[in-house]
Design a protein around this motif. Structure first.
Motif, PDB file in Angstrom:
ATOM      1  N   ASP A 118      32.062  71.933  54.672  1.00  0.00           N
ATOM      2  CA  ASP A 118      31.776  71.881  53.238  1.00  0.00           C
ATOM      3  C   ASP A 118      32.755  70.985  52.490  1.00  0.00           C
ATOM      4  OD1 ASP A 118      33.920  73.543  53.750  1.00  0.00           O
ATOM      5  OD2 ASP A 118      33.446  74.954  52.133  1.00  0.00           O
ATOM      6  N   GLU A 119      33.629  70.287  53.209  1.00  0.00           N
ATOM      7  CA  GLU A 119      34.612  69.419  52.576  1.00  0.00           C
ATOM      8  C   GLU A 119      33.943  68.187  51.970  1.00  0.00           C
ATOM      9  OE1 GLU A 119      37.842  69.490  51.927  1.00  0.00           O
ATOM     10  OE2 GLU A 119      37.988  71.550  52.649  1.00  0.00           O
ATOM     11  N   ARG A 120      34.388  67.814  50.772  1.00  0.00           N
ATOM     12  CA  ARG A 120      33.910  66.606  50.112  1.00  0.00           C
ATOM     13  C   ARG A 120      35.101  65.916  49.437  1.00  0.00           C
ATOM     14  NH1 ARG A 120      30.602  68.461  52.768  1.00  0.00           N
ATOM     15  NH2 ARG A 120      28.407  68.892  52.320  1.00  0.00           N
ATOM     16  N   VAL A 121      34.985  64.611  49.206  1.00  0.00           N
ATOM     17  CA  VAL A 121      36.026  63.863  48.500  1.00  0.00           C
ATOM     18  C   VAL A 121      35.485  63.408  47.159  1.00  0.00           C
ATOM     19  CG1 VAL A 121      37.188  63.086  50.600  1.00  0.00           C
ATOM     20  CG2 VAL A 121      35.349  61.713  49.642  1.00  0.00           C
ATOM     21  N   GLN A 122      36.390  63.217  46.199  1.00  0.00           N
ATOM     22  CA  GLN A 122      35.987  62.821  44.856  1.00  0.00           C
ATOM     23  C   GLN A 122      35.642  61.339  44.830  1.00  0.00           C
ATOM     24  OE1 GLN A 122      38.885  63.784  41.893  1.00  0.00           O
ATOM     25  NE2 GLN A 122      37.658  63.009  40.178  1.00  0.00           N
ATOM     26  N   VAL A 123      34.561  61.000  44.150  1.00  0.00           N
ATOM     27  CA  VAL A 123      34.107  59.614  44.036  1.00  0.00           C
ATOM     28  C   VAL A 123      34.340  59.152  42.607  1.00  0.00           C
ATOM     29  CG1 VAL A 123      32.178  58.022  44.271  1.00  0.00           C
ATOM     30  CG2 VAL A 123      32.375  59.976  45.826  1.00  0.00           C
ATOM     31  N   ASP A 124      35.195  58.130  42.435  1.00  0.00           N
ATOM     32  CA  ASP A 124      35.490  57.571  41.109  1.00  0.00           C
ATOM     33  C   ASP A 124      35.218  56.071  41.127  1.00  0.00           C
ATOM     34  OD1 ASP A 124      36.395  60.025  40.016  1.00  0.00           O
ATOM     35  OD2 ASP A 124      38.338  59.744  40.987  1.00  0.00           O
ATOM     36  N   GLY A 125      34.312  55.618  40.286  1.00  0.00           N
ATOM     37  CA  GLY A 125      34.038  54.194  40.187  1.00  0.00           C
ATOM     38  C   GLY A 125      32.933  53.739  41.119  1.00  0.00           C
ATOM     39  N   ASN A 126      32.797  52.399  41.211  1.00  0.00           N
ATOM     40  CA  ASN A 126      31.744  51.805  42.043  1.00  0.00           C
ATOM     41  C   ASN A 126      32.284  50.734  42.994  1.00  0.00           C
ATOM     42  OD1 ASN A 126      29.524  53.241  40.829  1.00  0.00           O
ATOM     43  ND2 ASN A 126      29.793  51.933  39.026  1.00  0.00           N
ATOM     44  N   ASP A 127      33.612  50.716  43.216  1.00  0.00           N
ATOM     45  CA  ASP A 127      34.168  49.713  44.104  1.00  0.00           C
ATOM     46  C   ASP A 127      33.948  50.100  45.567  1.00  0.00           C
ATOM     47  OD1 ASP A 127      35.854  51.823  44.378  1.00  0.00           O
ATOM     48  OD2 ASP A 127      37.655  50.813  43.651  1.00  0.00           O
ATOM     49  N   GLU A 128      34.509  49.286  46.477  1.00  0.00           N
ATOM     50  CA  GLU A 128      34.280  49.500  47.897  1.00  0.00           C
ATOM     51  C   GLU A 128      34.817  50.844  48.369  1.00  0.00           C
ATOM     52  OE1 GLU A 128      35.338  46.804  46.542  1.00  0.00           O
ATOM     53  OE2 GLU A 128      34.055  45.138  47.171  1.00  0.00           O
ATOM     54  N   LEU A 129      35.986  51.239  47.849  1.00  0.00           N
ATOM     55  CA  LEU A 129      36.549  52.526  48.249  1.00  0.00           C
ATOM     56  C   LEU A 129      35.671  53.685  47.755  1.00  0.00           C
ATOM     57  CD1 LEU A 129      40.397  52.028  47.761  1.00  0.00           C
ATOM     58  CD2 LEU A 129      39.175  52.376  49.908  1.00  0.00           C
ATOM     59  N   SER A 130      35.116  53.541  46.558  1.00  0.00           N
ATOM     60  CA  SER A 130      34.226  54.571  46.040  1.00  0.00           C
ATOM     61  C   SER A 130      32.944  54.649  46.877  1.00  0.00           C
ATOM     62  CB  SER A 130      33.876  54.286  44.575  1.00  0.00           C
ATOM     63  OG  SER A 130      35.042  54.292  43.763  1.00  0.00           O
ATOM     64  N   GLN A 131      32.442  53.488  47.286  1.00  0.00           N
ATOM     65  CA  GLN A 131      31.263  53.481  48.154  1.00  0.00           C
ATOM     66  C   GLN A 131      31.572  54.123  49.507  1.00  0.00           C
ATOM     67  OE1 GLN A 131      29.841  49.442  48.386  1.00  0.00           O
ATOM     68  NE2 GLN A 131      29.652  49.233  46.165  1.00  0.00           N
ATOM     69  N   LEU A 132      32.785  53.857  50.028  1.00  0.00           N
ATOM     70  CA  LEU A 132      33.190  54.488  51.277  1.00  0.00           C
ATOM     71  C   LEU A 132      33.276  56.002  51.117  1.00  0.00           C
ATOM     72  CD1 LEU A 132      34.229  54.323  54.192  1.00  0.00           C
ATOM     73  CD2 LEU A 132      36.534  53.955  53.258  1.00  0.00           C
ATOM     74  N   ALA A 133      33.811  56.453  49.979  1.00  0.00           N
ATOM     75  CA  ALA A 133      33.895  57.887  49.723  1.00  0.00           C
ATOM     76  C   ALA A 133      32.499  58.508  49.618  1.00  0.00           C
ATOM     77  CB  ALA A 133      34.692  58.147  48.446  1.00  0.00           C
ATOM     78  N   ALA A 134      31.574  57.806  48.977  1.00  0.00           N
ATOM     79  CA  ALA A 134      30.204  58.314  48.869  1.00  0.00           C
ATOM     80  C   ALA A 134      29.549  58.406  50.240  1.00  0.00           C
ATOM     81  CB  ALA A 134      29.379  57.408  47.943  1.00  0.00           C
ATOM     82  N   ARG A 135      29.746  57.390  51.095  1.00  0.00           N
ATOM     83  CA  ARG A 135      29.204  57.432  52.460  1.00  0.00           C
ATOM     84  C   ARG A 135      29.839  58.570  53.254  1.00  0.00           C
ATOM     85  NH1 ARG A 135      26.632  54.419  49.945  1.00  0.00           N
ATOM     86  NH2 ARG A 135      25.798  52.368  50.506  1.00  0.00           N
ATOM     87  N   PHE A 136      31.116  58.789  53.015  1.00  0.00           N
ATOM     88  CA  PHE A 136      31.800  59.896  53.691  1.00  0.00           C
ATOM     89  C   PHE A 136      31.177  61.232  53.299  1.00  0.00           C
ATOM     90  CE2 PHE A 136      34.986  63.225  53.817  1.00  0.00           C
ATOM     91  CZ  PHE A 136      35.541  63.073  55.074  1.00  0.00           C
ATOM     92  N   ASN A 137      30.904  61.404  52.015  1.00  0.00           N
ATOM     93  CA  ASN A 137      30.282  62.650  51.562  1.00  0.00           C
ATOM     94  C   ASN A 137      28.890  62.819  52.146  1.00  0.00           C
ATOM     95  OD1 ASN A 137      32.511  63.379  50.054  1.00  0.00           O
ATOM     96  ND2 ASN A 137      31.729  62.529  48.149  1.00  0.00           N
ATOM     97  N   GLN A 138      28.137  61.717  52.275  1.00  0.00           N
ATOM     98  CA  GLN A 138      26.817  61.793  52.896  1.00  0.00           C
ATOM     99  C   GLN A 138      26.930  62.219  54.357  1.00  0.00           C
ATOM    100  OE1 GLN A 138      24.888  58.009  52.342  1.00  0.00           O
ATOM    101  NE2 GLN A 138      24.647  58.273  50.139  1.00  0.00           N
ATOM    102  N   MET A 139      27.917  61.669  55.058  1.00  0.00           N
ATOM    103  CA  MET A 139      28.133  62.058  56.453  1.00  0.00           C
ATOM    104  C   MET A 139      28.481  63.532  56.548  1.00  0.00           C
ATOM    105  SD  MET A 139      31.199  60.938  59.018  1.00  0.00           S
ATOM    106  CE  MET A 139      32.282  61.992  58.024  1.00  0.00           C
ATOM    107  N   ALA A 140      29.374  63.992  55.656  1.00  0.00           N
ATOM    108  CA  ALA A 140      29.770  65.396  55.671  1.00  0.00           C
ATOM    109  C   ALA A 140      28.581  66.310  55.373  1.00  0.00           C
ATOM    110  CB  ALA A 140      30.892  65.633  54.651  1.00  0.00           C
ATOM    111  N   GLU A 141      27.711  65.880  54.460  1.00  0.00           N
ATOM    112  CA  GLU A 141      26.526  66.672  54.136  1.00  0.00           C
ATOM    113  C   GLU A 141      25.597  66.770  55.337  1.00  0.00           C
ATOM    114  OE1 GLU A 141      23.969  69.002  51.941  1.00  0.00           O
ATOM    115  OE2 GLU A 141      25.983  68.301  51.398  1.00  0.00           O
ATOM    116  N   LYS A 142      25.412  65.655  56.052  1.00  0.00           N
ATOM    117  CA  LYS A 142      24.577  65.672  57.251  1.00  0.00           C
ATOM    118  C   LYS A 142      25.175  66.587  58.322  1.00  0.00           C
ATOM    119  CE  LYS A 142      21.307  62.750  56.098  1.00  0.00           C
ATOM    120  NZ  LYS A 142      19.876  63.155  56.009  1.00  0.00           N
TER     121      LYS A 142
END
Length: 373
Positions: A118-142
């Motif tokens: 159930d771990e997730r990371v905070q996503v702030d902004g739309n830069d590459e690191l934010s996109q990486l964090a969003a992909r990480f959250n998608q992986m964690a959700e899967k």
């Protein structure tokens, strides 16, 4: 010290900033020392008469240049120190802003590795690191969904295996205690439960192969009419045993489909068998087919128990049952036939869905297979 920089991304990022700053200062200092004499002479020539007076005493000219160079170097030194201090502060802040989300993802990854999906990371902004964090959250959700499915599957399989095993064990204990008679009826009951257990294991193995894609599809052009007639003949005895009318209605001039013959028959058999199972005696089951764009749509209509709206999207899930009170014996099957059908349809690049007007109003299970191009 070198090992510290190798092991810390933030230190390497900070060092890269520092090297760029030092190189910039060195280039500025060296270049200025080469350019300064020519620039000084050029400006002095532009001063006209003042320069003629100074030329009378070369010592005065040399001393003026020395003083000018000293003042220039002093100003350059203070400016460089100020720039370095400001750049170091900004580099430290920027490196921390880059490293902080990376460290957060690293910590979250470790917790996920420990089983906390159930771990997730905070996503702030739309830069590459934010996109990486969003992909990480998608992986964690899967991963969380897969883990939930795994736990549910273990529980479902345990329940499905326990039912026939309990019946077999109870019958055998009854025989040993003399409570049940050792006749053909008792042995047939035990054999029927063992047969149910064997079918369940076979279905689980088939589901495992299908979902893992561990099978080959022999794609070729298939006649829709022959396919439907094969399934109808195969299930006619089951329909007759329940006094159910089983037939088919095919649209004229249907094109051939491009699919695996055995798997296509399996899909249609699973859906039609499910319809027969949930249709009461005296009901009707109709297999229909029509062309929709580049696909042939197969539909299995029944006059059975129907499906309420909240269950329509779940009936293709493993072991899902609309009526939880039904036993496998009365409800029939292992509960994964429709799951296998969905996986096979998707392997053919098709789509499968269910429709019903509600409980007691029958249902329609449909799927599409591509036409032969």
């Amino acid at each position: 010290m070198v090992d510290y920089f190798h092991r810390h991304f933030g230190a390497k990022l900070f060092l890269s900033y520092l090297v760029i700053i030092v190189l910039g200062v060195l280039v500025l200092g060296v270049a200025s020392q080469f350019i300064l004499p020519a620039a000084f002479n050029r400006h002095m020539v532009g001063m006209g008469g003042m320069m003629n007076g100074m030329m009378e005493g070369s010592n005065t000219m040399s001393q003026l240049f020395v003083d000018f160079r000293a003042s220039f170097n002093e100003a350059l030194l203070y400016a460089a120190l100020t720039a370095i201090l400001a750049a170091l502060a900004l580099s430290f802040l920027f490196s921390r802003s880059v490293v902080a989300p990376v460290l957060a993802m690293s910590d979250a990854t470790q917790r996920i590795a420990d089983g906390r999906y159930d771990e997730r990371v905070q996503v702030d902004g739309n830069d590459e690191l934010s996109q990486l964090a969003a992909r990480f959250n998608q992986m964690a959700e899967k991963l969380d969904q897969v883990e939930a499915m795994r736990r549910r599957l273990i529980g479902d399989v345990s329940h499905e295996l326990r039912t026939p095993l309990t019946a077999i064990k109870g019958s055998m204990e009854g025989l040993m205690d003399g409570v049940l008679p050792a006749n053909d009826e008792t042995y047939q009951q035990i054999h029927a439960e063992a047969d149910r257990l064997n079918h369940l294991v076979d279905d689980l193995q088939e589901l495992s192969r299908v979902e893992a894609g561990a099978y080959e599809l022999d794609f070729r052009s298939l006649d829709v009419s022959s396919l439907v007639q094969t399934v109808t003949k195969r299930l006619s005895s089951k329909a007759q045993s329940k006094s159910i009318s089983l037939g088919f209605e095919l649209a004229p001039d249907l094109p051939p489909i491009f699919a695996d013959e055995d798997r296509s028959i399996q899909i249609l058999t699973n859906l039609t068998g499910n319809a027969l199972q949930y249709t009461p005696e005296g009901g009707n089951v109709i297999i229909s087919a029509k062309q929709t764009n580049d696909y042939v749509q197969f539909s299995v209509h029944d006059t059975g128990v129907g499906i309420s709206t909240e269950h329509l999207s779940h009936i293709f899930d493993r072991f899902y049952r609309v009526d939880k009170s039904r036993s496998r014996q009365s409800g029939g099957g292992s509960g994964i036939g429709l799951t296998i059908a969905r996986a096979l349809v998707e392997a053919h690049s098709g789509r499968i869905w269910a429709e019903s007007e509600g409980e007691g109003k029958g249902s329609v299970l449909s799927f599409t297979l591509p036409t032969a191009q």
